[in-house]
Enzyme design. Sequence first.
Site, PDB file in Angstrom:
ATOM      1  CE  LYS A 172      77.078 104.275  34.537  1.00  0.00           C
ATOM      2  NZ  LYS A 172      76.813 105.654  34.146  1.00  0.00           N
ATOM      3  N   GLY A 233      71.324 113.559  32.376  1.00  0.00           N
ATOM      4  CA  GLY A 233      71.526 114.988  32.136  1.00  0.00           C
ATOM      5  C   GLY A 233      70.290 115.850  32.245  1.00  0.00           C
ATOM      6  CB  ALA A 259      70.950 109.031  34.903  1.00  0.00           C
ATOM      7  N   GLY A 260      69.920 111.726  36.364  1.00  0.00           N
ATOM      8  CA  GLY A 260      68.715 112.488  36.668  1.00  0.00           C
ATOM      9  C   GLY A 260      68.810 113.403  37.864  1.00  0.00           C
ATOM     10  CG  ASN A 281      79.473 114.327  34.568  1.00  0.00           C
ATOM     11  OD1 ASN A 281      80.054 113.721  33.699  1.00  0.00           O
ATOM     12  ND2 ASN A 281      79.845 115.545  34.891  1.00  0.00           N
ATOM     13  CB  THR A 282      74.674 116.971  34.101  1.00  0.00           C
ATOM     14  OG1 THR A 282      75.051 116.048  33.071  1.00  0.00           O
ATOM     15  CG2 THR A 282      74.248 118.272  33.469  1.00  0.00           C
TER      16      THR A 282
END
Length: 329
Positions: A172, A233, A259-260, A281-282
């Site tokens: 990635k 995040g 993301a997001g 992830n977050t």
Amino acid sequence: MTGTLSLIVNGEPRRAAPGTVADLVRSLELNPAKVAVERNGEIVPRSTLADVAIADGDVLEIVHFVGGGQEDVTEDTWTVAGRTFRSRLIVGTGKYKDFAQNAAAVEASGAEIVTVAVRRVNVSDPKAPMLTDFIDPKKITYLPNTAGCFTAEDAIRTLRLAREAGGWDLVKLEVLGEAKTLYPNMVETIRATEVLAKEGFKPMVYCTDDPIAAKQLEDAGAVAVMPLGAPIGSGLGIQNRVTIRLIVEGASVPVLVDAGVGTASDAAVAMELGCDGVLMNTAIAEAKDPLLMARAMKLSVEAGRAAYRAGRMGTRKYADPSSPLAGLI
């Protein structure tokens, strides 16, 4: 090959070790209790599969039940760089309380791919726990990433080290523009993609939600494009559904929102737009109950994908009653 038998199994030549019909079925990773077998034109009773020996030249048909000739929706897989996966959820390996919690979240999510950052070994404590002690790279595909890289050179160097460390070529790539927004620097990202592709890497690339930039990445050698839904995040969810949909419509490689994502409905939206998958992830790691959120994300990705495949109803300006108004009492 000496010591093996020559058979015809379901119309195809196959070599097999001497043994019983049940041994053959198990060697094909099938459960003898769930199949029916015909040997040389005669049905072999299931109760005798473990007793009937196969012989050289046998012709066997092995069948099981499938649903009425319809597509098996449980096998809705996706493929990137020649590798096929069932789960469309990719999860990260940062921000967790510890490696044990991270591993438990991966299991709960059903993910088959995890992103991993490349960092220096702690030479002062070489026996410190490592991620590979908890998440087996032989069972879960590791996707090395370039998190924290702000130049093409740093990203390329990082992935060269990753390949040397683990042999990974599916990677990635992200090259960030600045620290406040963590938006990608697309000039550097495209340049890095070109170099990595020429060196045999298969880069899945984090990018802006821009259909033109996504196509440029594809032309540069990206095996998947990964437009952001919102800043990394942030948990804001997908901010521009129109451009994500345009990227999906124009791409000939997999598209994954990266993301997001903040909660399950965000992941479902990404899948309803036709994306091949979602990376997060977050949203899991910082949930009050990461394992429960991981499970929720698994279900939301599956639900969003099913809704996309089903084809949603058209939108209307006015009400349209489910029950006809004619014939009212």
